[in-house]
Design a protein around this motif. Structure first.
Motif, PDB file in Angstrom:
ATOM      1  N   ARG A  83     142.247  12.148  -8.903  1.00  0.00           N
ATOM      2  CA  ARG A  83     142.078  10.405  -8.707  1.00  0.00           C
ATOM      3  C   ARG A  83     142.011  10.211 -10.755  1.00  0.00           C
ATOM      4  NH1 ARG A  83     138.755  10.430  -5.030  1.00  0.00           N
ATOM      5  NH2 ARG A  83     140.609  10.480  -3.749  1.00  0.00           N
TER       6      ARG A  83
ATOM      7  N   ARG B  47     137.095   6.386  -4.550  1.00  0.00           N
ATOM      8  CA  ARG B  47     139.068   6.201  -3.768  1.00  0.00           C
ATOM      9  C   ARG B  47     138.796   4.360  -3.535  1.00  0.00           C
ATOM     10  NH1 ARG B  47     138.378   8.998   2.421  1.00  0.00           N
ATOM     11  NH2 ARG B  47     138.517  10.886   1.304  1.00  0.00           N
TER      12      ARG B  47
ATOM     13  N   TYR C 204     144.841  10.270 -12.934  1.00  0.00           N
ATOM     14  CA  TYR C 204     145.135   8.998 -12.623  1.00  0.00           C
ATOM     15  C   TYR C 204     144.433   7.586 -13.056  1.00  0.00           C
ATOM     16  CZ  TYR C 204     148.406   5.693  -9.916  1.00  0.00           C
ATOM     17  OH  TYR C 204     148.825   4.236  -9.428  1.00  0.00           O
TER      18      TYR C 204
ATOM     19  N   THR D   7     147.781   4.747  -3.962  1.00  0.00           N
ATOM     20  CA  THR D   7     147.994   5.644  -4.910  1.00  0.00           C
ATOM     21  C   THR D   7     149.359   6.633  -4.326  1.00  0.00           C
ATOM     22  OG1 THR D   7     145.849   6.451  -4.998  1.00  0.00           O
ATOM     23  CG2 THR D   7     147.459   8.154  -6.366  1.00  0.00           C
TER      24      THR D   7
ATOM     25  N   MET E 113     140.951  16.693  -5.497  1.00  0.00           N
ATOM     26  CA  MET E 113     141.276  15.277  -5.843  1.00  0.00           C
ATOM     27  C   MET E 113     140.772  14.481  -6.797  1.00  0.00           C
ATOM     28  SD  MET E 113     143.104  15.454  -3.428  1.00  0.00           S
ATOM     29  CE  MET E 113     143.821  14.070  -2.931  1.00  0.00           C
TER      30      MET E 113
ATOM     31  N   PHE F  89     152.266  14.170  -6.563  1.00  0.00           N
ATOM     32  CA  PHE F  89     150.857  14.276  -6.317  1.00  0.00           C
ATOM     33  C   PHE F  89     150.195  15.504  -6.312  1.00  0.00           C
ATOM     34  CE2 PHE F  89     146.279  14.116  -4.598  1.00  0.00           C
ATOM     35  CZ  PHE F  89     145.770  13.319  -5.407  1.00  0.00           C
TER      36      PHE F  89
ATOM     37  N   HIS G 240     142.926  13.921   2.975  1.00  0.00           N
ATOM     38  CA  HIS G 240     142.643  13.939   1.429  1.00  0.00           C
ATOM     39  C   HIS G 240     144.011  13.085   1.232  1.00  0.00           C
ATOM     40  CE1 HIS G 240     139.254  16.394   0.054  1.00  0.00           C
ATOM     41  NE2 HIS G 240     139.337  17.296   0.841  1.00  0.00           N
TER      42      HIS G 240
ATOM     43  N   GLU H 290     144.469   9.323  -0.784  1.00  0.00           N
ATOM     44  CA  GLU H 290     145.258   8.654  -1.238  1.00  0.00           C
ATOM     45  C   GLU H 290     146.075   7.169  -0.775  1.00  0.00           C
ATOM     46  OE1 GLU H 290     143.995   8.686  -4.763  1.00  0.00           O
ATOM     47  OE2 GLU H 290     143.217  10.379  -3.698  1.00  0.00           O
TER      48      GLU H 290
END
Length: 1983
Positions: free
Chosen positions: A1321, A1285, A1324, A1592, A1317, A1602, A1583, A1587
């Motif tokens: 992620r 995270r 990303y 994000t 996730m 997302f 979740h 983000e």
């Protein structure tokens, strides 16, 4: 008859004896008998070894025994004191034979001499029996009788007797015979000369003409000598010195001498007379004249016993004779016992002695060791005692007696019969259960019964065990055999005590009960009766039931009653129906008036008469008032209790002289009388549909009421029957016939019960089971009676073939009825559902056969009533002419359902009576009343069984019909009647409701006033409304989710919609819930739902799968129907109109036929060396995927079964990453910590020198340097989600080039969204860092691999291999078990099949058994040990010698594990300490133990393969829903993957035990794979929060974008119905996703975590960053922000901690609410203050935290692991709370949370002295005088010498002192070196005074489950304003020099100058904080 010798000269060579002398001889002989008896009684009073009761009988019994030598003397004999031999002489020495009486006596003498040593009659009895036989007129009957008497070994005598019958009869009829004329006395010298035939004495001339009788004095001297000679005899009477004698058999004569090897006739008592009158014949058996010896007058004195006995027998002075003799064995040992004694001898108190022994074994202190202790504590939870009484009435009496006597010990006694049911809670609280044979049989034969109850039984008392010969005998045999087998199989001690009336073959019964004949067998004859009994057996002329016999019975009854009244005796007349009581009384009164005897019935002169008259007039019964004034009364169960009590009292007082009653009085009320009369022996038996003989047990019990101690010398009992039944009752009551077994009659049903229970699984076990029955005992003794020939018994003494034949025949019958599966080839016996149901509901096999034939799926109520009436239970019922009128009337008026059978047929009668019973019609005829009760009682049970059979066959319509019939019979209420009829409402109210046809649904919608108007009674409106609220109704809501095209997942939300009323609803309500096809009415799924009072306000969940067929039905129905309430229940329709079924392309990769690839293909010597240690070639699957993984950068999805080599595949991808990106990192994500640990251990050793490995889980906290330097990070989804995270600040996250996700099919689980996730992620991150991240997903084969591959970005890397690619082929078996069974009984029923599977599939190879819980590991191991104990080699699973075993056991800490290891059975679960787990793993891996019972964690965490894997059950307890839930298919596949050992096995075997209904599901998906769905939509809010915190997501559109990258987005398109979508257009799906995002953001806003703006932007709050950073739920933050305030107390802060949503899933197991309640009472803060129920997981967390702080002992081991789980999350939650309170500026509350954190880490309370937590000291409060030493800061600053002195002063043990000083000297004492403020920054420099404990600054936290490291809070605050200005957390880096200063800087904002305080506080130790004042100038900013 007067003796005469006129025609019978004494032919012994002497002159004839004159009549005068003979008369004198006889008179003296009689006097001698009396003198002997008197002398014996006087002389033997102080002897414990003599028991002479009837001298004459003993003399007759063995006339050549020395014990009576010298009673006769011959003239001028010089024998003196020498004993003479008395012998029977032949009639004459003449060679010519004269056939007469003397010849007959001579033949009897010869016969008896040949039978010496056997049980025989005496000479007199034998002669009399033969004479009676010769007098029979029928020749055939005579011959049969003679053969019966003499046996078939002496047919020559029989032939001679028949040939010369007339001559013998002629002499016999010529005059009476003096049997003593053939007795002559010989000296021992004479006897020596006797050769073969008796001859004349040689010394003839020295004999006088006549024998001389001894004088009285001489006789006394001779008798005294005889007594002295017998002083050494055993206690019990020696009856036949040649056969084995038993020390506790007490009888005056050998009642029951066997006449022949084949005969079964026993002798009548001596003195029996027979009288023949005009209308009847009467046989009188006199009462015993001589009492047994008093055994030395040594009665057991109550005062000499221990306190337990004294208090229980309070009011007693001594035990009676019987009890005194039994006492040493009954109370002093644990031996099985059989006590045969007459009624009234005190057998109940004997039972009490055995009960007291069982209680004493569980007393503290032990009464045997401390007999005079003033107080005993009884461990009531460790034992149960079962008392089996023959009748419910007797059970009630026993309960009352035992309860009264044992109340002082707190022992609970309860009745468990058909009338008195007990709940599980009541059974748990009860120590003594009094029950009937049938009820206890039902309890023990149920596989789903209470196993804890049966397992705790330590004593089983069977009263009236002589019922073995009765119809119910088979039940006793069954339960005794079951108990004996349980004793052997479990190696537990269950003492069996049998109580019986005197019975002939008591030795056989003792053998059956496994009683040691020389220790536990006690027999007392009728002379031990408190009041001797004179018995009269009267047989009247006339056929039973005829007018003649009834009149004669009336006359003889009247005659005997009057005779007794003339002697001033009270009389009880027993009749056999309630109606006959009054009828008989009136008959007696009429006859008395006509005969002029009415004065005998007058009691007006009785002193109590006047007072009694007032009581009589108050009686509500007209009959009572009418008859009692004539000194007569009636008593039966149909009377009011008050009238029965009145009658009993008046009879006891003597006001009532004649009491006419039913047998209930004999059993249930202890009310004796001087005389009892049984009027007739014809009893109506509804079961047989006619009159049957009164049972012998009842006769004995009634006879037991004759004679009142201290009032009569003897009691008198009359049995009046018809002449044809006279011999039957004579033989039975006087013990002339041995009792035989009736077991064969119920063999089929009893075998089915054992098969259903699982105790008999094959024919061999069935043969063994029969060996425990009374049938087996009697078959060996009296084989011809059971159709066994002599040759058969000779060839097979143990009757193995006969038993096998019986079992096989019964098994075939059961197989033909579809009750079992019988494989004749292997002999296996497997239960079927129908058989289990038949066993549980006691159905006859014949009934099941009829039901199989007649049951149809669309049958109506009328069809079912007709079928019920044909049940085998009613086969004996008949229709009688006299009942036709009433039956016809009933049929016309009270049979709503049509009846096809005629009224005069048995079927028609049963049907009519059952329907009339439901209509609540009272029948008039007595026989019909009895029949109705019998029919209703059995129909209720049978209909319940039929309902389950219908449900089992999936017949929905029939199931509903049968359930309504069940409730109609139970409630006596037709389904068409109004439901409110179940309540006690006036009939006119019900009539109005029914006439207006107002349903309960409509009534519920009305107000009470409206209801009152409706029924024209305003007052009833509220009452009816209240009743409506109590009718149990369930509201069912549903979610349906298609899994595949033809499988639908149904999730039900069940809400109780009624108010609980304890009086109406009890403790629990049961419902049936089933899903039914609307077209075929087929049941697709069914379940029993039990709702308890404590859960009535909750919403319950139920989850199951149902099959779908093409074409789809328009809808299905979910029925929720009460099991007991006459209510139609609720029906919820599930429409399929909008159901969209997914189309799945099941992509499977076929294994190509490639040549195995060598490891040389790696082209890297270092990597090749890694594999060459294990193999040289990759397996076919690895060969096929090698190129893609090792040479390309493609993302890969690899689906293949467990054990197929996926780990090597992951390694190939790793080598690619390290080759292509040398400086990058690989992340391996495993779903469980156990898997992480396994992978770390493996790779750390194998890859050493090639790649470095680091573990990153909640259990490990590696230094940041280790993570930075590691090549491979092995972690869990949660941990990697947490660190990724903040990827911007963690460079090692940005360096990741490969992520391997193992078990990626867990996407559908609760943890699945985390993987979604992570993938999103990482994609990303890759886009931001421009460095690609390769994704490799590994799973088992899945059904929708294409979707998963698309989500992962897989193109050419999709491999989805089927199960067949396993290197070791797998055989899979799925065994079904009974549905709707409780979890624990279900698990227990699987243990025997598991053991048999081991023997069959893996007798010598390793076996893994997976179970659902730690408790099940112990229980399963225990049962396996029991099964091993019954094998020839109990340690068959152990493969090490005793020495090695002892070495292993010495290292084991867990006691259950120690026990199981001795049998080669290991246990593995999280509750074991690490050392125990490692030892068990090593033993199993090296095959030292063959069987390992483990929880599912072993399947994931430890690679221990086995040849055979058994998955014992597919459910586990889910604490969240507080119910048992199905395991994930993934778990089951993982367990199966452990089957088969590469390199050892050519195949593996996996066996799955599950419920029958789930077999199709597992058959399908275990082969083809399960489709994986997303669970992200359930937890999207948490979740999205992460983000948003990571920025994000900044807008709603970002959130939408997302979501498009998630697996959820793909599956919503493919399977929309699963996610609740009906509109599948792009717009509809978009709307669905928007709603998901909006709902999640709204939830976050409610929690104070985000701020939503109108322009669509989303801004995180500081609280969101805290939530995300500490990985807690936003709901936890919401709960804190809702309740937080300043100055919160420790108690309130602890509650906030326990209420965190992270504890939502803390398991609360069954009955743990009770444990929580008890634990709460022992802790500082009561859990009740949380205002939550005790089974709430947050309450449990609250208690566990407190228990940790108090160092309290936890109630069970499961709580220890739960506490670890709670503490594991505590610190993280507290850190978040501290940061949030700091953000709010609440200084006081923040400091409280810090104090709680310190306390939890140290496991002490905030007000305990922290110093006392050091090693060697006991924690004490701060203000405790013994510990006022000083603060921890001061003590930690002492030098080491002073510390040692302090340890000595505090008496720390020598061995603990070094540790004490080490810890104390390592306490972190910090001081401010400098504090300053410059440029809006506060800077502080801290310095340590001492070196830390370790270089990495580890802290001393011995009670905390994880290692803790030094940490500090630096706080700037204003105490006056309770304002926290700034907070910063800091800690020393590992390896940092301890002397180095620690610089802390922090900024904040204050308004204007202010004085504040800077405080440094440890986060681990309760140290005094280091403080310093500081002046702030304002305008500071946080760094």
């Amino acid at each position: 008859m007067a003796p005469s010798v006129a025609s019978n000269p004494v032919s012994n060579g002497t002159e004839q004896v004159p009549d005068v002398l003979l008369k004198e001889f006889l008179a003296q002989f009689k006097q001698m008998e009396d003198d002997q008896a008197q002398f014996s009684a006087n002389l033997l009073d102080d002897s414990a070894t003599i028991d002479i009761n009837d001298t004459r009988h003993e003399l007759d019994e063995d006339l050549d025994d020395d014990k009576y030598d010298g009673f006769f003397s011959e003239t001028e004999s010089d024998s003196g004191d020498e004993f003479s031999d008395v012998v029977l002489s032949a009639a004459s020495d003449d060679e010519s034979v004269s056939y007469g009486h003397d010849w007959l006596v001579d033949q009897c003498v010869k016969y008896l001499s040949r039978k010496e040593g056997q049980e025989t009659m005496d000479i007199e009895q034998l002669v009399t029996a033969l004479e009676e036989a010769l007098n029979l007129s029928n020749g055939d009957e005579m011959q049969s009788k003679l053969a019966d008497i003499l046996g078939y070994d002496d047919l020559d005598i029989v032939t001679e007797l028949v040939q010369h019958r007339d001559e013998i009869k002629k002499e016999m009829n010529g005059g009476p015979v003096n049997k003593l004329s053939s007795v002559r006395v010989l000296t021992k010298a004479d006897k020596k000369q006797k050769k073969g035939k008796f001859s004349k004495p040689a010394d003839d001339e020295n004999l006088d003409a006549h024998p001389r009788l001894l004088t009285k004095e001489e006789r006394q001297q001779r008798l005294a000598a005889a007594v002295k000679f017998r002083k050494a005899a055993p206690t019990g009477q020696i009856l036949d010195p040649s056969k084995e004698q038993y020390p506790h058999v007490y009888r005056s004569h050998d009642a029951g001498n066997v006449l022949s090897a084949f005969g079964s006739k026993y002798a009548l008592p001596v003195g029996t007379t027979r009288a023949v009158e005009d209308n009847y014949e009467e046989i009188t058996v006199p009462y015993p004249k001589h009492r047994p010896a008093t055994i030395g007058n040594k009665l057991v004195q109550i005062g000499d016993l221990d306190t337990v006995c004294r208090e229980t027998f309070k009011g007693y002075t001594t035990l009676n004779r019987v009890q005194s003799l039994v006492f040493p064995v009954a109370y002093g040992t644990n031996a099985n016992m059989l006590i045969c004694a007459p009624t009234g001898a005190g057998k109940t108190d004997v039972a009490m002695l055995t009960i007291l022994h069982a209680i004493a074994m569980h007393c503290t202190p032990s009464p045997f060791e401390e007999p005079d202790a003033g107080y005993y504590s009884v461990d009531k939870n460790e034992f149960k005692i079962v008392y089996v009484a023959p009748l419910k009435a007797l059970a009630a009496e026993i309960v009352e007696k035992l309860d009264k006597r044992l109340k002082w010990l707190g022992i609970a006694v309860k009745e468990l019969t058909g009338d008195m049911q007990l709940t599980r809670a009541e059974i748990n609280k009860t120590q003594i259960i009094v029950t009937t044979p049938e009820k206890w049989d039902v309890v023990t034969r149920k596989s789903n019964g209470d196993t804890d109850l049966v397992g705790k039984v330590k004593l089983l008392i069977i009263d009236e065990v002589h019922m073995l010969h009765d119809d119910r005998g088979a039940v006793i045999e069954s339960l005794v055999a079951r108990t004996l087998r349980q004793v052997e199989s479990t190696q537990s001690m269950i003492r069996i005590v049998g109580l019986s009336a005197t019975l002939p073959n008591f030795v056989d019964v003792a053998d059956f009960l496994k009683v040691d004949r020389r220790e536990g067998l006690f027999f007392f004859d009728s002379s031990f009766r408190p009041v001797p009994l004179e018995q009269h057996f009267i047989g009247v002329h006339g056929k039973a039931g005829s007018k003649q016999s009834n009149e004669n019975l009336d006359k003889i009854t009247y005659k005997k009653v009057v005779e007794m009244l003339r002697q001033d005796h009270q009389v009880m007349v027993f009749v056999h129906s309630r109606k006959d009581t009054l009828k008989t009384i009136r008959m007696l009164k009429e006859m008395a008036m006509s005969e002029g005897d009415i004065d005998l019935f007058d009691s007006s002169m009785h002193p109590r008469y006047r007072a009694a008259s007032h009581d009589i007039m108050r009686s509500k019964s007209k009959e009572i008032r009418e008859i009692v004034k004539d000194a007569m009364g009636i008593h039966h169960a149909g009377m009011l209790r008050t009238d029965r009590n009145l009658t009993e009292r008046l009879f006891t007082d003597g006001v009532i002289k004649v009491l006419c009653c039913t047998a209930t009085l004999a059993w249930g009320v202890n009310l004796p009388a001087a005389a009892v009369v049984i009027k007739g022996t014809q009893v109506y038996d509804a079961k047989k549909g006619g009159f049957t003989d009164l049972g012998i047990t009842d006769v004995i019990q009634i006879f037991g009421r004759a004679g009142r101690p201290q009032f009569e010398k003897f009691g008198i009992a009359f049995l009046c029957t018809t002449q044809d039944r006279l011999s039957h009752y004579m033989a039975a009551v006087t013990q002339q016939h041995p009792i035989e077994s009736r077991f064969v009659e119920r063999m089929v049903e009893n075998l089915n019960a054992e098969i259903s229970l699982g105790t008999v699984t094959n024919v061999d076990e069935g043969v063994q089971w029969l060996g425990y029955t009374y049938l087996y005992v009697r078959m060996r003794k009296n084989f011809m009676a059971y159709g066994i020939s002599f040759d058969e018994i000779e060839d097979d003494p143990l009757l193995g073939s006969r038993r096998r034949s019986l079992i096989e025949n019964a098994a075939r019958t059961l197989r033909d009825t579809q009750m079992i599966i019988f494989d004749e080839r292997t002999g296996s016996l497997t239960p079927k559902d129908v058989g289990r149901i038949a066993s549980e509901f006691y159905l006859l096999q014949s009934s099941v056969s009829k039901f199989n034939e007649l049951m149809k799926p669309n049958a109506t109520e009328a069809d079912m009533f007709a079928m019920l009436s044909m049940s085998g239970e009613f086969d004996g019922m008949k229709s009688r002419e006299e009942e036709m009128v009433e039956l016809t009337k009933l049929r016309e008026e009270y049979t709503p359902c049509q009846i096809a059978a005629t009224t005069d047929s048995a079927y028609g009668k049963i049907n009519i009576l059952l329907q009339a019973y439901i209509c609540r019609k009272h029948v008039e005829s007595f026989s019909l009343m009895s029949d109705t009760a019998y029919v209703a009682q059995n129909a209720a049970r049978i209909s319940r069984a039929l309902f389950l059979i219908a449900l089992n066959r999936h017949w929905g319509h029939l199931a509903l019909v049968l359930l309504s019939i069940c409730k109609a019979i139970d409630k006596r209420l037709w389904p068409f009647q109004h439901e409110l009829t179940q309540f006690d409402l006036p009939a006119n109210i019900i009539d109005r409701l029914e006439s207006q046809e107002v349903s309960t649904e409509r009534l519920r919608e009305m107000e009470p006033g409206e209801i009152g108007e409706l029924v024209h009674n305003k007052g009833m409106g509220k009452i009816i409304a209240r009743h409506l609220e109590n009718i149990p109704i369930l509201v069912v809501d549903y979610e349906v989710s298609p899994i595949v095209r033809n499988i639908l997942r149904v999730h039900l939300h069940i809400t109780p919609a009624f108010k609980w009323n304890d009086h109406v609803n009890g403790n629990a309500e049961q419902f049936w819930i089933w899903v039914e096809d609307s077209v075929k009415s087929e049941v697709l799924h069914s379940a029993k739902f039990i709702l308890t009072r404590k859960h009535v306000s909750e919403v319950h969940e139920m989850d199951f799968f149902i099959p779908l067929e093409d074409p789809l039905p328009p809808q299905i129905f979910v029925r929720a129907v009460s099991n007991t309430w006459a209510d139609p229940g609720t029906v919820t329709a599930i429409s399929f109109q909008h159901l969209i079924r997914p189309e799945i392309e099941n992509i499977q990769t076929q294994l190509l036929d490639l040549r195995p690839l060598s490891v040389a293909a790696l082209k890297n010597p270092a990597l090749e060396a890694v594999y060459e240690k294990k193999f040289n070639y990759f397996n076919p699957m690895q060969t096929m995927i090698f190129h893609c993984l090792y040479h390309t950068s493609s993302n890969v999805l690899l689906g293949s079964p467990t054990g197929s080599g996926k780990t090597v595949a992951a390694e190939l991808a790793m080598w690619w990453a390290f080759r292509e990106y040398p400086k990058s990192k690989v992340v391996y994500i495993a779903p469980m910590k156990a898997l992480v640990r396994e992978r770390v251990d493996d790779w750390s050793s194998r890859l050493k020198g090639i790649a470095s490995v680091v573990e990153l889980t909640g259990d490990s906290a590696p230094d940041a340097n280790l993570i930075r330097d590691a090549d491979i990070i092995i972690t869990t989804p949660e941990k990697y989600d947490g660190i990724s995270r903040n990827w911007q600040t963690r460079k090692y996250v940005q360096q990741v080039s490969l992520i391997i996700m193992d078990e990626i099919h867990l996407l559908a689980s609760d943890r699945g969204p985390i993987l979604e996730m992570i993938v999103s992620r990482m994609n990303y991150i890759a886009s931001q860092t421009k460095q690609p991240v390769r994704l490799v997903g590994m799973s088992t084969a899945v059904a929708n691999a294409g979707d998963m591959a698309g989500w992962l970005g897989v193109r050419e890397g999709l491999f989805n291999f089927p199960q067949s690619v396993r290197p070791v082929p797998l055989e899979m078996y799925i065994d079904g078990f009974q549905d709707n069974t409780g979890f624990c009984p279900l698990m227990k029923s699987m243990n025997k099949p598991a053991f048999m599977a081991i023997k069959s599939h893996s007798p010598t190879k390793p076996v893994l058994i997976f179970v659902a819980s730690r408790r099940q590991t112990r229980l399963t191991s225990g049962d396996l040990i029991n099964f091993c104990a019954m094998e020839e080699n109990p340690k068959r699973f152990l493969n090490m010698d005793e020495y090695e075993l002892m070495q292993v056991l010495s290292k084991i800490k867990d006691d259950p594990l120690k026990l199981s290891l001795q049998f080669g059975i290991g246990q593995h679960h999280a509750g074991l300490v690490d050392g125990d787990r490692r030892i068990v793993q090593e033993l199993f891996a090296t095959n030292k133990i063959q069987v390992l019972v483990a929880t599912s964690t072993l399947a994931w965490g430890v690679n221990l393969p086995a040849h055979l894997v058994i998955i014992k059950g597919t459910q586990f307890f889910d604490g969240k829903i507080e119910a048992y839930k199905d395991m994930d298919l993934t778990d089951i596949l993982q367990m199966m993957g452990r089957a088969g050992r590469p390199g050892f096995d050519t195949n593996g075997v996996a066996i799955i035990f599950t419920q029958d209904s789930k077999k199709p599901f597992y058959k399908r998906f275990l082969h083809t794979g399960f489709p994986v769905e997303s669970a992200l939509h359930k937890t999207l809010d948490d979740h999205l929060a992460a983000e948003i915190a990571g920025e994000t997501i900044r807008t709603r559109q970002d959130a939408m974008n997302f979501l498009t990258c998630t697996y959820l987005f793909r599956r919503v398109h493919k399977n929309p119905s699963y996610y609740g979508l009906e509109d599948t257009t792009p717009e509809g799906i978009n709307e669905y996703m928007v709603n998901l995002v909006d709902k999640a953001l709204e939830e976050l806003e409610r929690s104070g975590c985000v701020k939503l703006h109108n322009d669509g932007t989303v801004a995180p709050t500081p609280f969101l960053k805290i939530v995300s950073s500490y990985y807690i739920s936003h709901k936890t933050a919401r709960n804190l922000l809702d309740q937080i305030k300043r100055y919160m107390s420790i108690e309130d802060c602890l509650k906030l901690l326990a209420e965190a949503s992270e504890y939502d899933l803390l398991p609360v197991r069954h009955n743990e609410d009770l444990l929580n309640l008890e634990l709460s009472k022992r802790l500082r803060y009561r859990a009740e203050t949380m205002k939550k129920v005790m089974w709430d997981p947050h309450v449990k967390a609250y208690l566990l935290i407190q228990a940790h702080l108090s160092r309290a002992e936890l109630p069970i081991s499961d709580y220890m692991q739960d506490m670890v789980s709670v503490l594991d999350q505590c610190v993280r939650i507290l850190q978040a709370y501290i940061d949030m309170t700091a953000e709010l500026g609440y200084l006081s509350t923040c400091l409280t949370f810090i104090e709680i954190m310190q306390s939890i880490k140290q496991s002490i309370w905030f007000d305990d002295n922290p110093f006392t937590a050091l090693p060697g000291l006991k924690v004490t409060p701060m203000n405790h005088s013994s510990m006022e030493i000083g603060s921890l800061n001061n003590l930690g600053s002492m030098n080491r010498n002073d510390m040692y002195k302090l340890a000595a002063y505090l008496q720390v043990r020598e061995r603990d002192r070094n540790e004490f000083v080490r810890i104390l000297s390592g306490i972190p004492i910090l001081e401010f070196e400098s504090v300053g403020e410059r440029n809006t920054t506060v800077r502080a420099v801290m310095r340590r005074k001492h070196a830390p404990l370790t270089a990495d600054y580890k802290c001393y936290c011995p009670k905390f489950p994880k290692p803790q490291f030094e940490g500090w809070f630096m706080i700037v605050g204003d105490k006056l304003r309770d304002e926290l200005i700034a907070l910063k957390r800091f800690r020393p880096r590992a390896g940092m020099p301890w002397r180095a200063p620690m610089n802390v800087s922090m900024n904040t904002v204050v308004t204007g100058p202010r004085n504040a305080e800077i405080v440094c506080i440890s986060d681990t130790y309760l140290l005094d904080s280091v403080k310093q004042n500081i002046s702030l100038t304002g305008d500071l900013t946080i760094l």
